[in-house]
Motif scaffolding. Structure first.
Motif, PDB file in Angstrom:
ATOM      1  N   UNK A 392       0.843  -1.195   0.000  1.00 23.62           N
ATOM      2  CA  UNK A 392       0.000   0.000   0.000  1.00 23.62           C
ATOM      3  C   UNK A 392       0.886   1.255   0.000  1.00 23.62           C
ATOM      4  N   UNK A 393       0.795   2.086   1.027  1.00 28.21           N
ATOM      5  CA  UNK A 393       1.556   3.340   1.046  1.00 28.21           C
ATOM      6  C   UNK A 393       2.869   3.192   1.800  1.00 28.21           C
ATOM      7  N   UNK A 394       3.382   1.969   1.891  1.00 28.18           N
ATOM      8  CA  UNK A 394       4.623   1.729   2.627  1.00 28.18           C
ATOM      9  C   UNK A 394       5.554   0.837   1.817  1.00 28.18           C
ATOM     10  N   UNK A 395       6.817   0.912   2.173  1.00 29.96           N
ATOM     11  CA  UNK A 395       7.799  -0.064   1.714  1.00 29.96           C
ATOM     12  C   UNK A 395       8.052  -1.007   2.881  1.00 29.96           C
ATOM     13  N   UNK A 396       7.845  -2.301   2.673  1.00 29.19           N
ATOM     14  CA  UNK A 396       7.983  -3.293   3.730  1.00 29.19           C
ATOM     15  C   UNK A 396       9.302  -4.037   3.561  1.00 29.19           C
ATOM     16  N   UNK A 397      10.187  -3.900   4.549  1.00 23.28           N
ATOM     17  CA  UNK A 397      11.415  -4.693   4.610  1.00 23.28           C
ATOM     18  C   UNK A 397      11.161  -5.865   5.542  1.00 23.28           C
ATOM     19  N   UNK A 398      11.352  -7.104   5.032  1.00 24.09           N
ATOM     20  CA  UNK A 398      10.980  -8.294   5.798  1.00 24.09           C
ATOM     21  C   UNK A 398      12.187  -9.204   6.001  1.00 24.09           C
ATOM     22  N   UNK A 399      12.252  -9.780   7.213  1.00 24.15           N
ATOM     23  CA  UNK A 399      13.275 -10.766   7.560  1.00 24.15           C
ATOM     24  C   UNK A 399      12.545 -12.026   8.004  1.00 24.15           C
TER      25      UNK A 399
END
Length: 482
Positions: A392-399
């Motif tokens: 959506x309106x975010x950048x998601x950094x996932x581990x």
């Protein structure tokens, strides 16, 4: 009655030490609200009720000697007086009970004195129509004396509600004058002289008495403001004191936990040093003790770095320096940071290529990712995946990891400093500092990012860092694949 209006201007002018906005002046004409004004108004209102009852009892007594109406009409008049008196008492009761600050916020409450004054003056105007006859008698004299006493008692209301006092004076004496004129009790010149005398008495009361009272009220208002300011300051000091105590308690726990863990790791290092020295002295191979000593020293260095990071964040000396940063470059630095830890091949660390650019503090974001990856590598059974995607309106950094998972009730506690969940038996030798995720949370809060945790017991966990897209920037997040 023009003299009364002049008295209003004089009394109001003397009470104002400094110029006030027009809106505030209009509000003060209706009702001035302060503890000192409230006390003065309540005392004046009580005196007015005494005078009202004295006048009514005097009229009833004189009526038996100089009757002018039937007994039924007289008792009806007495009952109406009692009803209006009770109504006025009920209208003023909230002003007596509530704090001045509550009255100040309500236009309805500030209009109650005016409504009460209108009811009282209307009753007395009606009374003049009933009791004044074609000839002067004790009835008219009693009404005159009673009205004059009521007017003087209203003087105490002038600093509090000038509009109510002025309306009361005008209605009371205009009704009395009209009754004298319509019943031909007195000539027009006599009525005019009477009004001038009454206005002079009222003006003298307003000018002399209120001029003295206003200075006291002004000092009382200043004391009230000073008291309110003192109370606010005390409340702020109390809040600061509580915050300071909580901070000291947190610091005490922090240093107690840190010193305990530091002593444990130093003790372990000393044991391996002693083991290596003993092996060297006996001619045995000291490679294994020295290798473990190196591991302990590396762990100690990581622990000290994290303690210093956490202490620096808690001391609020970490400034945010925003710059355009490539996510892929951060992934490359992460790969290099954990290259030695992955050399034995027991676990794997994979990155999904990311073509995003964000405006952030690169060093803070790198420390967040380092702590998340370090935590994942400690628990995973196989590999760790790091990726970036639009949400959506975010950048998601996932581990992502393949560890034992996190219990639902622990997904908030794991971000507390020095908190450690129970670890599986094969991982106890890698017990961490309990600061990694606490540092993640505090760096994320400093950057304005959210951290989410999703997990399934026995299958692993996923930590997601949400970087909001600020549309005020020309390009905050750019996907170069487009």
């Amino acid at each position: 009655m023009s003299a009364i209006a002049d008295a209003a201007a004089t009394a109001q002018g003397s009470s104002a030490n400094t110029a006030e906005p027009a809106e505030q002046q209009r509000t003060r004409l209706l009702l001035t609200v302060s503890p000192a004004h409230k006390h003065l108004a309540m005392r004046a209102f009580a005196m007015q009720q005494v005078v009202n009852w004295t006048t009514v009892i005097g009229l009833l007594a004189i009526h038996y000697s100089y009757p002018i109406m039937s007994p039924d009409a007289l008792w009806r008049w007495a009952c109406i007086f009692l009803a209006t008196w009770l109504l006025r008492i009920l209208m003023i009761a909230p002003l007596r009970r509530l704090a001045p600050s509550a009255v100040e916020r309500s236009a309805l409450l500030k209009s109650l004195p005016l409504a009460s004054g209108l009811i009282g003056s209307t009753f007395w105007v009606w009374t003049t129509q009933l009791f004044i006859g074609p000839e002067l008698s004790m009835r008219e004299l009693m009404l005159f004396v009673g009205f004059l006493a009521i007017s003087i008692s209203m003087t105490g209301m002038w600093p509090v509600t000038p509009v109510t006092s002025l309306v009361y004076y005008l209605l009371l004496w205009s009704g009395f004058s009209c009754a004298l004129w319509t019943n031909a009790t007195a000539s027009l010149p006599a009525i005019a002289v009477l009004n001038v005398c009454v206005a002079s008495v009222i003006w003298l009361n307003v000018f002399v008495s209120i001029r003295q009272v206003n200075a006291q009220l002004a000092r009382g208002a200043e004391l009230d403001r000073a008291l309110c300011e003192l109370q606010r300051s005390n409340a702020q000091l109390e809040a600061l004191k509580n915050t300071a105590w909580r901070t000291l308690e947190t610091r005490s726990v922090f240093f107690s936990e840190a010193s305990h863990d530091l002593r444990q790791q130093l003790h372990a290092a000393k044991l391996w040093v002693s083991s290596a020295m003993a092996a060297t002295r006996d001619g045995a191979d000291a490679a294994r003790p020295l290798e473990r000593l190196g591991q302990e020293l590396n762990a100690l260095q990581i622990y000290i770095d994290r303690v210093l990071d956490f202490a620096r964040i808690e001391a609020l000396d970490v400034g945010v320096q925003l710059e355009r940063t490539s996510i892929q470059s951060l992934f490359q630095k992460l790969g290099l940071s954990f290259e030695d830890a992955l050399a034995r091949g027991e676990r794997t660390l994979r990155f999904r290529r990311a073509s995003f650019v964000v405006r952030t503090d690169a060093s803070m974001l790198l420390r967040i990712l380092e702590n998340l990856v370090s935590n994942a590598l400690k628990y995973t059974r196989g590999g760790v995946l790091v990726c970036a995607r639009r949400r959506r309106a975010c950048l998601a950094l996932q581990v992502w990891d393949q560890g034992p998972g996190i219990k639902p009730g622990a997904r908030q506690r794991i971000f507390e400093a020095f908190h450690r969940e129970d670890e599986p038996d094969d991982k106890r030798s890698h017990k961490g500092s309990g600061l990694g995720l606490a540092i993640v949370k505090r760096f994320a809060d400093r950057l304005g990012y959210a951290v989410e945790v999703s997990s399934e017991l026995g299958k692993g966990a996923c930590f997601t860092l949400l970087i909001p897209i600020d549309y005020a920037e020309p390009i905050v997040v750019t996907d170069h694949r487009a």
